[in-house]
Enzyme design. Structure first.
Site, PDB file in Angstrom:
ATOM      1  NE  ARG A 174      36.639  -3.632  15.697  1.00 35.62           N
ATOM      2  CZ  ARG A 174      36.023  -4.722  16.161  1.00 35.62           C
ATOM      3  NH1 ARG A 174      35.232  -5.408  15.358  1.00 35.62           N
ATOM      4  NH2 ARG A 174      36.201  -5.126  17.390  1.00 35.62           N
ATOM      5  CE1 TYR A 222      31.943  14.602   6.449  1.00 34.59           C
ATOM      6  CE2 TYR A 222      32.813  12.411   5.998  1.00 34.59           C
ATOM      7  CZ  TYR A 222      32.359  13.363   6.902  1.00 34.59           C
ATOM      8  OH  TYR A 222      32.317  13.068   8.233  1.00 34.59           O
ATOM      9  NE  ARG A 279      39.691   8.658   6.482  1.00 33.90           N
ATOM     10  CZ  ARG A 279      39.628   7.352   6.726  1.00 33.90           C
ATOM     11  NH1 ARG A 279      40.187   6.499   5.890  1.00 33.90           N
ATOM     12  NH2 ARG A 279      39.032   6.906   7.807  1.00 33.90           N
ATOM     13  CD  GLN A 309      40.517  14.256   7.399  1.00 31.63           C
ATOM     14  OE1 GLN A 309      39.658  14.580   8.203  1.00 31.63           O
ATOM     15  NE2 GLN A 309      40.714  12.998   7.046  1.00 31.63           N
ATOM     16  CB  CYS A 331      35.124   8.331  19.775  1.00 34.05           C
ATOM     17  SG  CYS A 331      34.613   6.627  19.467  1.00 34.05           S
ATOM     18  N   GLY A 335      42.672   4.805  14.808  1.00 31.59           N
ATOM     19  CA  GLY A 335      41.906   5.934  15.301  1.00 31.59           C
ATOM     20  C   GLY A 335      41.517   5.709  16.740  1.00 31.59           C
ATOM     21  CB  CYS A 372      38.555   7.229  24.808  1.00 30.48           C
ATOM     22  SG  CYS A 372      38.712   5.420  24.766  1.00 30.48           S
TER      23      CYS A 372
END
Length: 666
Positions: A319, A180, A228, A108, A371, A340, A383
């Site tokens: 999710r 961004y 993205r 990315q 995270c 993710g 995590c």
């Protein structure tokens, strides 16, 4: 052999000439502190990505990698174009390891932050137009010059060329997404230019279009380029997000403009859309906390794009960790799913789903504690429920060469994790729990509708303890004398904490503890006054309001939730906004004075008294560590350790990490 119910997730898909072995993507997550001293991938970063490939992911997507360090302090995150030869040295062998699992790897490439740059990380404050910083309005970002824009675009193209040389299978451009810098150009709320880089959507998208065209020219048309992409902004105004179901006027990108942008970007040559919604002004849409209380929150955005005729394959995160729901989304909503945080919690999610071992998946809590909160603090991603995440090499469990008899006192989340880890390493483990059930405070934390994943974590722990050689004794109250007289070599104390209460007078039964309401042992009245605006108080207040109660939160500090201190900003912002949307009255800089028949009498900042009418007064004043057993055992000749809330009241993450880090070493 009959096909799995989730077989569609494991069908290959080809984009250009690149074939992904299944429809599961590791979603890109920030690479803060995952760079080495020359802009390459650190060893920890390499191991982290290989672990997700090993777990069965078809497409592994790196987090943000920069094309230049114009904005950021050097090496806060990797940079593909800074030293391309060194970058290839640190990633080539990683990609070989990933390819050995038949997985593909995308890099990315980020266009940077612009006004979204967090001031502690920044060196250059620029944006499409003169505008204030998202986080600190006293900082003004200047408008980029034409020469800077040209250099910026060439940097992203050069980073993609470096990625191709380093054996990445493709790149993702980051992004017309989340507010961004590339997204700021494409959003009129942030872009006020009147030259060729502003004034209309086509001009605002020009940087993103020039990037993909430049990559195709240098890397070839068959080198896949993902984007993205946020379809909708959910922004009411600068720093004001809109909640699900809230009526508002869109200040950023609405559906019509988002769909028009998608067609323009598709025509420009992008090969994949990695779709979500939101900007830094509505940050919880990009990083959804548990308060969304639903899975697959981006499905509607992918569905709208497909209905509008977008042919480019769509990846959806948001999710997507329910396998049944994910399978159902393939076709009508997307072509691939992205996980993710669920792959941080359990990197083997794909392999476990493929084998039908759904109950063996360690669930993500959507808590952000390990995270996003760590990234905000300048720490490497990990995590809350998987302490080895991001530290796969150094935190891998190694069988013990000296088995010991280990006693764990307390069956809360810390005690269960301690027992699990010690048993996995080969110790003989016994767990004593003073009540008739495991779980401790985890049972209470999972009571609100929006925190059901906490109960899934409890169920996961109960299964792990059943399948491991652990002796579990319920209704066993430990005493120091009994422990000291036993033949255990190591004692791990995890006796938790007790709620703090103060005597405010008032009628009997009028004042109750938050734990009593959460556990369902007390039924609150229609009007509830909550003393304490910390996390437990605010989450309980929200849950009560969502179930029809009229709730007032009284907090003595100037801000509820300590103004977001110590928690992920997305969680803080959404919980605060949800309290307002659900008409929870919040009284800050206000203290509880006493309770009377009418309700709670409070003292305001100016010293005056007022009455909050309430049928029930709920105390949520925090917890006090229950370290009595540990203190009594200090004279014992055994090795005694204290973990979790009995060592210091904290989050679920704190208890799990305490237990793991101790028991991986004993």
């Amino acid at each position: 052999m009959p096909k799995s119910l989730h077989a569609k997730l494991f069908e290959p898909i080809t984009v250009r000439k690149t074939t992904f072995k299944n429809r599961i993507t590791f979603a890109p997550l920030g690479m803060v502190m995952m760079s080495d001293s020359r802009g390459g991938f650190s060893q920890r970063a390499q191991d982290y990505y290989v672990e997700r490939a090993k777990g069965g992911t078809g497409l592994v997507m790196s987090g943000v990698t920069l094309g230049s360090y114009d904005e950021m302090y050097a090496f806060a995150t990797p940079c593909a174009a800074y030293d391309p030869v060194w970058f290839a040295k640190t990633t080539w062998s990683m990609n070989e390891r990933i390819h050995a699992f038949n997985s593909t790897m995308f890099l990315q490439v980020s266009g940077g932050f612009g006004r979204a740059l967090m001031p502690p990380m920044g060196t250059t404050f620029w944006a499409p137009s003169t505008i204030e910083n998202r986080w600190d309005p006293s900082i003004e970002h200047r408008a980029m010059t034409t020469a800077e824009i040209d250099r910026w675009i060439k940097g992203m193209i050069a980073a993609a060329a470096s990625a191709r040389h380093a054996q990445f299978d493709g790149v993702e451009i980051h992004a017309v997404h989340e507010g961004y810098l590339l997204d700021q150009f494409a959003t009129a709320l942030y872009n006020h230019r009147t030259d060729e880089w502003g004034g209309c959507l086509e001009n605002g998208l020009k940087p993103a279009i020039k990037v993909v065209q430049g990559i195709k020219e240098i890397c070839g048309d068959d080198f896949p380029v993902s984007l993205r992409f946020s379809l909708k902004g959910f922004v009411k105004a600068i720093r004001q997000g809109a909640l699900p179901g809230e009526e508002f006027e869109e200040a950023a990108r609405d559906y019509d403009e988002g769909l028009r942008a998608a067609h323009l970007l598709e025509d420009a040559g992008y090969d994949l859309f990695n779709v979500d919604a939101g900007t830094y002004d509505s940050w919880y849409w990009n990083h959804p906390p548990m308060y969304f209380n639903q899975k697959g929150i981006y499905r509607t955005f992918g569905h709208r794009m497909k209905e509008d005729g977008i042919k480019t394959p769509i990846i959806l995160a948001g999710r997507m960790d329910d396998p049944d729901m994910s399978v159902g989304s393939l076709g009508p909503d997307c072509d691939m799913i992205a996980l993710g945080r669920p792959l941080l919690a359990d990197a083997a999610w794909p392999n476990k789903v493929k084998r039908g071992q759904i109950e063996e998946i360690r669930p993500c809590l959507s808590c952000h504690a390990g995270c996003m909160a760590r990234l905000e603090q300048g720490q490497q991603i990990s995590c809350a429920v998987n302490p080895a995440c991001g530290r796969e090499r150094t935190f891998r469990l190694v069988p013990t060469t000296e088995p010991k008899k280990v006693l764990v006192v307390g069956g809360g989340v810390g005690g269960m994790e301690a027992a699990r880890v010690a048993a996995l390493r080969g110790h003989a483990v016994t767990l004593w729990e003073r009540t008739d059930r495991l779980g401790g405070e985890l049972r209470l934390s999972g009571a609100p509708d929006f925190k059901q994943d906490d109960l899934k974590l409890l169920a996961w722990y109960e299964r792990q303890l059943r399948r491991l050689p652990i002796t579990v004794e319920l209704n066993h109250e430990a005493t120091a004398a009994e422990v000291d007289a036993s033949d255990f070599d190591v004692v791990v104390v995890g006796t938790g904490a007790t709620p703090i209460s103060v005597d405010l007078g008032g009628p009997a039964g009028k004042t109750v503890l938050a734990d009593e309401i959460i556990a369902g042992t007390v039924e609150p009245g229609e009007r509830v006054a909550v003393i304490g605006g910390g996390l437990v108080g605010c989450e309980t207040a929200l849950s009560l309001a969502q179930h029809g109660h009229k709730v007032t939160v009284v907090e003595m500090l100037p801000k509820i939730l300590r103004g977001g201190e110590g928690m992920c900003f997305a969680n803080y912002d959404m919980l605060k906004d949800l309290l307002a949307l659900n008409k929870v009255e919040v009284l800050e800089s206000t203290s509880a004075d006493h309770v009377e028949e009418a309700g709670l009498v409070v003292r305001k900042k100016d010293g005056s008294l007022a009455t909050v009418e309430a049928d029930t007064v709920m105390e949520s004043l925090g917890y006090r560590a229950d370290s009595a057993l540990y203190d009594e055992l200090q004279d014992s000749d055994k090795l005694v350790y204290n973990i979790g809330d009995s060592n210091g009241v904290g989050l679920i993450m704190d208890a799990i990490w305490d237990a793991y880090q101790l028991c991986m070493e004993i």
